[in-house]
Design a protein around this motif. Structure first.
Motif, PDB file in Angstrom:
ATOM      1  N   GLU A 152      34.246   9.317  74.624  1.00  0.00           N
ATOM      2  CA  GLU A 152      34.467   7.888  74.402  1.00  0.00           C
ATOM      3  C   GLU A 152      33.536   7.043  75.271  1.00  0.00           C
ATOM      4  O   GLU A 152      32.972   6.039  74.808  1.00  0.00           O
ATOM      5  CB  GLU A 152      35.936   7.518  74.674  1.00  0.00           C
ATOM      6  CG  GLU A 152      36.851   7.777  73.501  1.00  0.00           C
ATOM      7  CD  GLU A 152      36.508   6.882  72.327  1.00  0.00           C
ATOM      8  OE1 GLU A 152      35.611   7.248  71.527  1.00  0.00           O
ATOM      9  OE2 GLU A 152      37.131   5.815  72.195  1.00  0.00           O
ATOM     10  N   ALA A 153      33.378   7.436  76.535  1.00  0.00           N
ATOM     11  CA  ALA A 153      32.451   6.695  77.407  1.00  0.00           C
ATOM     12  C   ALA A 153      31.038   6.742  76.819  1.00  0.00           C
ATOM     13  O   ALA A 153      30.336   5.721  76.769  1.00  0.00           O
ATOM     14  CB  ALA A 153      32.467   7.285  78.818  1.00  0.00           C
ATOM     15  N   ARG A 154      30.655   7.920  76.328  1.00  0.00           N
ATOM     16  CA  ARG A 154      29.312   8.065  75.735  1.00  0.00           C
ATOM     17  C   ARG A 154      29.171   7.210  74.475  1.00  0.00           C
ATOM     18  O   ARG A 154      28.140   6.571  74.248  1.00  0.00           O
ATOM     19  CB  ARG A 154      29.036   9.547  75.419  1.00  0.00           C
ATOM     20  CG  ARG A 154      27.745   9.800  74.671  1.00  0.00           C
ATOM     21  CD  ARG A 154      26.535   9.414  75.506  1.00  0.00           C
ATOM     22  NE  ARG A 154      25.314   9.437  74.716  1.00  0.00           N
ATOM     23  CZ  ARG A 154      24.886   8.411  73.984  1.00  0.00           C
ATOM     24  NH1 ARG A 154      25.575   7.278  73.896  1.00  0.00           N
ATOM     25  NH2 ARG A 154      23.760   8.510  73.314  1.00  0.00           N
ATOM     26  N   ARG A 155      30.210   7.193  73.643  1.00  0.00           N
ATOM     27  CA  ARG A 155      30.163   6.427  72.388  1.00  0.00           C
ATOM     28  C   ARG A 155      29.976   4.936  72.650  1.00  0.00           C
ATOM     29  O   ARG A 155      29.168   4.286  71.978  1.00  0.00           O
ATOM     30  CB  ARG A 155      31.470   6.665  71.600  1.00  0.00           C
ATOM     31  CG  ARG A 155      31.522   5.965  70.236  1.00  0.00           C
ATOM     32  CD  ARG A 155      32.850   6.187  69.528  1.00  0.00           C
ATOM     33  NE  ARG A 155      33.975   5.551  70.195  1.00  0.00           N
ATOM     34  CZ  ARG A 155      34.262   4.248  70.172  1.00  0.00           C
ATOM     35  NH1 ARG A 155      33.504   3.420  69.472  1.00  0.00           N
ATOM     36  NH2 ARG A 155      35.310   3.758  70.819  1.00  0.00           N
ATOM     37  N   VAL A 156      30.697   4.392  73.630  1.00  0.00           N
ATOM     38  CA  VAL A 156      30.621   2.939  73.841  1.00  0.00           C
ATOM     39  C   VAL A 156      29.405   2.516  74.665  1.00  0.00           C
ATOM     40  O   VAL A 156      29.118   1.323  74.777  1.00  0.00           O
ATOM     41  CB  VAL A 156      31.918   2.354  74.474  1.00  0.00           C
ATOM     42  CG1 VAL A 156      33.116   2.643  73.585  1.00  0.00           C
ATOM     43  CG2 VAL A 156      32.138   2.845  75.900  1.00  0.00           C
ATOM     44  N   LEU A 157      28.684   3.503  75.242  1.00  0.00           N
ATOM     45  CA  LEU A 157      27.471   3.161  75.999  1.00  0.00           C
ATOM     46  C   LEU A 157      26.261   3.085  75.073  1.00  0.00           C
ATOM     47  O   LEU A 157      26.088   3.933  74.191  1.00  0.00           O
ATOM     48  CB  LEU A 157      27.193   4.228  77.065  1.00  0.00           C
ATOM     49  CG  LEU A 157      27.875   4.051  78.422  1.00  0.00           C
ATOM     50  CD1 LEU A 157      27.652   5.288  79.284  1.00  0.00           C
ATOM     51  CD2 LEU A 157      27.382   2.792  79.153  1.00  0.00           C
ATOM     52  N   THR A 204      29.103  16.275  76.657  1.00  0.00           N
ATOM     53  CA  THR A 204      29.428  15.046  75.924  1.00  0.00           C
ATOM     54  C   THR A 204      28.246  14.074  75.877  1.00  0.00           C
ATOM     55  O   THR A 204      28.406  12.920  75.461  1.00  0.00           O
ATOM     56  CB  THR A 204      30.676  14.354  76.533  1.00  0.00           C
ATOM     57  OG1 THR A 204      30.555  14.303  77.957  1.00  0.00           O
ATOM     58  CG2 THR A 204      31.935  15.092  76.163  1.00  0.00           C
ATOM     59  N   GLY A 205      27.065  14.536  76.308  1.00  0.00           N
ATOM     60  CA  GLY A 205      25.869  13.723  76.069  1.00  0.00           C
ATOM     61  C   GLY A 205      25.357  12.948  77.264  1.00  0.00           C
ATOM     62  O   GLY A 205      24.699  11.915  77.088  1.00  0.00           O
ATOM     63  N   PHE A 206      25.630  13.439  78.466  1.00  0.00           N
ATOM     64  CA  PHE A 206      25.147  12.751  79.666  1.00  0.00           C
ATOM     65  C   PHE A 206      24.130  13.602  80.429  1.00  0.00           C
ATOM     66  O   PHE A 206      24.256  14.829  80.483  1.00  0.00           O
ATOM     67  CB  PHE A 206      26.317  12.411  80.600  1.00  0.00           C
ATOM     68  CG  PHE A 206      27.192  11.307  80.078  1.00  0.00           C
ATOM     69  CD1 PHE A 206      26.807   9.981  80.218  1.00  0.00           C
ATOM     70  CD2 PHE A 206      28.389  11.597  79.430  1.00  0.00           C
ATOM     71  CE1 PHE A 206      27.603   8.957  79.720  1.00  0.00           C
ATOM     72  CE2 PHE A 206      29.186  10.578  78.932  1.00  0.00           C
ATOM     73  CZ  PHE A 206      28.787   9.252  79.079  1.00  0.00           C
ATOM     74  N   ALA A 207      23.158  12.917  81.030  1.00  0.00           N
ATOM     75  CA  ALA A 207      22.208  13.567  81.935  1.00  0.00           C
ATOM     76  C   ALA A 207      22.492  13.047  83.343  1.00  0.00           C
ATOM     77  O   ALA A 207      22.773  11.861  83.533  1.00  0.00           O
ATOM     78  CB  ALA A 207      20.782  13.214  81.525  1.00  0.00           C
ATOM     79  N   THR A 208      22.421  13.935  84.322  1.00  0.00           N
ATOM     80  CA  THR A 208      22.779  13.552  85.694  1.00  0.00           C
ATOM     81  C   THR A 208      21.625  12.821  86.377  1.00  0.00           C
ATOM     82  O   THR A 208      20.525  13.354  86.479  1.00  0.00           O
ATOM     83  CB  THR A 208      23.134  14.807  86.517  1.00  0.00           C
ATOM     84  OG1 THR A 208      24.152  15.517  85.823  1.00  0.00           O
ATOM     85  CG2 THR A 208      23.632  14.431  87.907  1.00  0.00           C
ATOM     86  N   ALA A 267      23.413   7.988  79.605  1.00  0.00           N
ATOM     87  CA  ALA A 267      23.730   8.358  78.230  1.00  0.00           C
ATOM     88  C   ALA A 267      22.448   8.871  77.596  1.00  0.00           C
ATOM     89  O   ALA A 267      21.476   8.129  77.440  1.00  0.00           O
ATOM     90  CB  ALA A 267      24.263   7.150  77.482  1.00  0.00           C
ATOM     91  N   ASP A 268      22.476  10.139  77.276  1.00  0.00           N
ATOM     92  CA  ASP A 268      21.300  10.820  76.763  1.00  0.00           C
ATOM     93  C   ASP A 268      20.941  10.244  75.387  1.00  0.00           C
ATOM     94  O   ASP A 268      21.724  10.325  74.449  1.00  0.00           O
ATOM     95  CB  ASP A 268      21.658  12.308  76.665  1.00  0.00           C
ATOM     96  CG  ASP A 268      20.483  13.151  76.273  1.00  0.00           C
ATOM     97  OD1 ASP A 268      19.472  12.578  75.858  1.00  0.00           O
ATOM     98  OD2 ASP A 268      20.610  14.382  76.375  1.00  0.00           O
ATOM     99  N   ALA A 269      19.763   9.622  75.302  1.00  0.00           N
ATOM    100  CA  ALA A 269      19.384   8.967  74.043  1.00  0.00           C
ATOM    101  C   ALA A 269      19.300   9.950  72.889  1.00  0.00           C
ATOM    102  O   ALA A 269      19.513   9.587  71.732  1.00  0.00           O
ATOM    103  CB  ALA A 269      18.036   8.263  74.241  1.00  0.00           C
TER     104      ALA A 269
END
Ligand SMILES: C[S@@+](CC[C@H](N)C(=O)[O-])C[C@H]1O[C@@H](n2cnc3c(N)ncnc32)[C@H](O)[C@@H]1O
Length: 273
Positions: A152-157, A204-208, A267-269
């Protein structure tokens, strides 16, 4: 879905307790300043120090559309709106906390900069790509379905947006001493190790961008802070049994039962989230 009854937060007395404590401290509600709330409004390890460090690390600025996911009584949202000039949307599952957040926002003159909504962070009522920054401090410990939380965090970003986290994780030292600030019983606490947290975020689609284990310095600082007793306007004003919860928070860190992670992820494009 998580419900408020699964959690230790609502008391029915949050606003009344804060009003009384402010009056006892000689603060006038009709002339309240943001700084009057300093030790009371950040419901997480290291309080305002941690919030300031996290929003610095995430480089939150005036053009950012910010979501505070699990805002509590709203201290993080107020700091971001007041000091970064950003517009903030703040959501929390506990209606009582949302009402207090709205009341305090208005009381310190930030009502127009912050929108507060009662919502579940695993089911956000926002369109995709609505925010540039999602901040979430000490919320995921109550959430079993972390994949859904971060999806959800990834979707709204928006692509390239930042997720800024300050969180408690599990560690190898054994089960929790309870109560802690987020749980009075084992079924209210859903901790995973830092490694599992990092894996879920990748999946879930994030890069650190930043990943800091601050367990030792935070434990030392909190031990010193609590040794001086509770300040008149501290979390004990509205959090039941707070001294015992704070003592266990520090003890769990000292015994390596928990760890404290500060992180900023992007958020990984390329991901479809
Ligand atoms: C320890 S408090 C932290 C509050 C705030 N982030 C802060 O640092 O001051 C945890 C908060 O998470 C909220 N929370 C827990 N699960 C949630 C969910 N599924 N959706 C939204 N908020 C949630 C609780 O209502 C509570 O206000």
């Amino acid at each position: 879905m998580t419900t408020t009854t699964d959690q230790p937060y609502a008391t029915g007395r949050t606003r009344a307790s804060i009003e009384r404590a402010l009056a006892d401290a000689g603060k006038r509600i009709d002339a309240l300043e943001a700084s009057d709330l300093a030790m009371l409004e950040d419901f997480h390890s290291l309080g305002r120090l941690a919030t300031a460090a996290l929003i610095d690390l995430a480089q939150v600025g005036p053009a950012d559309r910010v979501l505070d996911a699990g805002c509590g009584i709203g201290g993080t949202a107020r700091l971001i709106a007041a000091e970064r000039g950003a517009r903030v949307t703040a959501v929390d599952l506990t209606p009582e906390y949302c009402e207090v957040a709205t009341w305090l926002n208005d009381a310190v003159g930030l009502g127009d900069a912050i929108e507060v909504r009662t919502a579940d962070v695993t089911q956000l009522p926002f369109d995709a790509a609505s925010f540039d920054v999602v901040v979430s401090q000490h919320v995921q410990m109550n959430i079993a379905d972390k994949r859904r939380l971060y999806a959800e965090a990834r979707r709204v970003l928006a692509p390239g947006g930042r997720l800024a986290l300050w969180d408690v994780t599990a560690s190898s030292g054994g089960s929790l001493h309870l109560p802690v600030p987020w749980a009075t019983s084992p079924e209210q606490s859903h901790l995973v190790t830092p490694e599992r947290l990092a894996e879920l975020l990748r999946e879930t689609g994030f890069a650190t961008a930043h990943w800091n284990d601050l367990t030792e310095p935070a434990e030392t600082a909190m031990r010193q802070l609590f040794a001086d007793g509770q300040p008149p306007l501290g979390l004990h004003v509205f959090v039941p049994d707070f001294p015992a919860k704070a003592a266990n928070l520090v003890r769990n860190l000292a015994e390596d039962r928990t760890r404290l992670i500060q992180a900023v992820l992007t958020a990984d494009a390329a991901s479809l989230a």
